[in-house]
Scaffold this motif. Structure first.
Motif, short mmCIF file in Angstrom:
data_model
loop_
_atom_site.label_atom_id
_atom_site.label_comp_id
_atom_site.label_asym_id
_atom_site.label_seq_id
_atom_site.Cartn_x
_atom_site.Cartn_y
_atom_site.Cartn_z
N MET A 31 38.93 42.04 38.90
CA MET A 31 38.61 40.63 38.74
C MET A 31 37.24 40.43 38.09
N LEU A 49 44.03 40.39 46.48
CA LEU A 49 42.91 39.62 47.00
C LEU A 49 43.37 38.25 47.46
N MET A 50 42.86 37.82 48.59
CA MET A 50 43.13 36.47 49.09
C MET A 50 42.33 35.46 48.29
N ASP A 51 42.78 34.21 48.30
CA ASP A 51 42.07 33.16 47.56
C ASP A 51 40.62 33.04 48.01
N ARG A 52 40.37 33.22 49.31
CA ARG A 52 39.00 33.12 49.82
C ARG A 52 38.12 34.20 49.22
N GLU A 53 38.66 35.43 49.14
CA GLU A 53 37.89 36.54 48.57
C GLU A 53 37.64 36.32 47.08
N LYS A 54 38.66 35.80 46.38
CA LYS A 54 38.48 35.52 44.96
C LYS A 54 37.38 34.49 44.76
N ALA A 55 37.37 33.45 45.59
CA ALA A 55 36.35 32.41 45.49
C ALA A 55 34.97 32.98 45.76
N GLU A 56 34.86 33.86 46.77
CA GLU A 56 33.57 34.47 47.10
C GLU A 56 33.03 35.29 45.94
N THR A 65 33.87 35.01 42.72
CA THR A 65 33.55 34.12 41.60
C THR A 65 32.20 33.45 41.82
#
Length: 221
Positions: free
Chosen positions: A114, A150-157, A159
């Protein structure tokens, strides 16, 4: 915690043995009590496979260590690494990777994809030997597996981390440019530190760099 590297240790990595030789030295610097704890390090590389940094990300118990993607990738983003090698020790001396070892590697591979930072290996080391996930083809298997997403929360973190690092890097570069101009105008170091937020050592390094460049320009002329 950043691990200090000598000039001899800022090498190009051609094989897993190159990394182990250096990480064995890092491990043996620790006292016996600390060596009985699991350490998790990150080795950052540039595009030419030259080592940029070694960072101790986590220090755990005798048989486990906890790490999360933001902790692992933060310094890599700052240092603009494009490749990464994960390293952790097994105090028992048994080098067989556990399911947890594979899971955390899979997680970091997906996070790296990512962020465009490739996880190229994971070494399990002891004081006398090591095992390389790349040499055992475990890295290739994990890259091609769909076992970890990856969970959405991890992706947001991740980013948000990348955005924050880019912003901080830009602010730091702006401070450096301001400090350079202040040096040229003869401002005192304490004043430059106060107005730019740089450390005294960073300002002194800029002064040395300026003097060196001036000497080089005079020699070229």
């Amino acid at each position: 915690m950043n691990v200090r590297l000598s000039q001899e240790q800022k090498i190009k990595v051609f094989h897993s043995a190159d990394v182990y030789t250096m990480m064995q030295q890092v491990l043996l610097r620790e006292n016996k009590i600390r060596r009985n704890q699991e350490h998790f390090w990150v080795v950052g590389l540039n595009s030419a496979n030259k080592i940029l940094f070694i960072e101790l990300v986590s220090l755990g118990a005798v048989n486990r260590v906890q790490v999360a993607p933001p902790e692992v990738f933060r310094i890599a983003i700052y240092k603009m690494a494009v490749k990464m090698i994960l390293v952790h020790n097994h105090p028992s001396g048994v080098l067989d990777p556990s399911d947890a070892d594979k899971d955390i590697t899979d997680r970091m591979i997906k996070a790296g994809q990512m962020l465009n930072i490739e996880v190229i290996d994971h070494l399990i080391i002891s004081e006398k030997a090591y095992l390389s996930f790349a040499d055992e083809n475990i890295i290739s298997e994990l890259k091609n597996s769909g076992n970890y997403v990856l969970m959405d929360r991890e992706k947001a973190e991740l980013t948000n981390l990348k955005i924050a690092v880019v912003r901080e890097t830009a602010e730091k570069q702006n401070s450096i440019e301001i400090a350079k101009k202040m040096i040229e105008k003869g401002y005192e170091i304490a004043t430059i530190v106060e107005l730019t937020g740089l450390t005294e050592q960073e300002v002194r390094d800029l002064q040395v760099s300026k003097q060196y460049n001036r000497i080089r320009n005079e020699e070229d002329a």
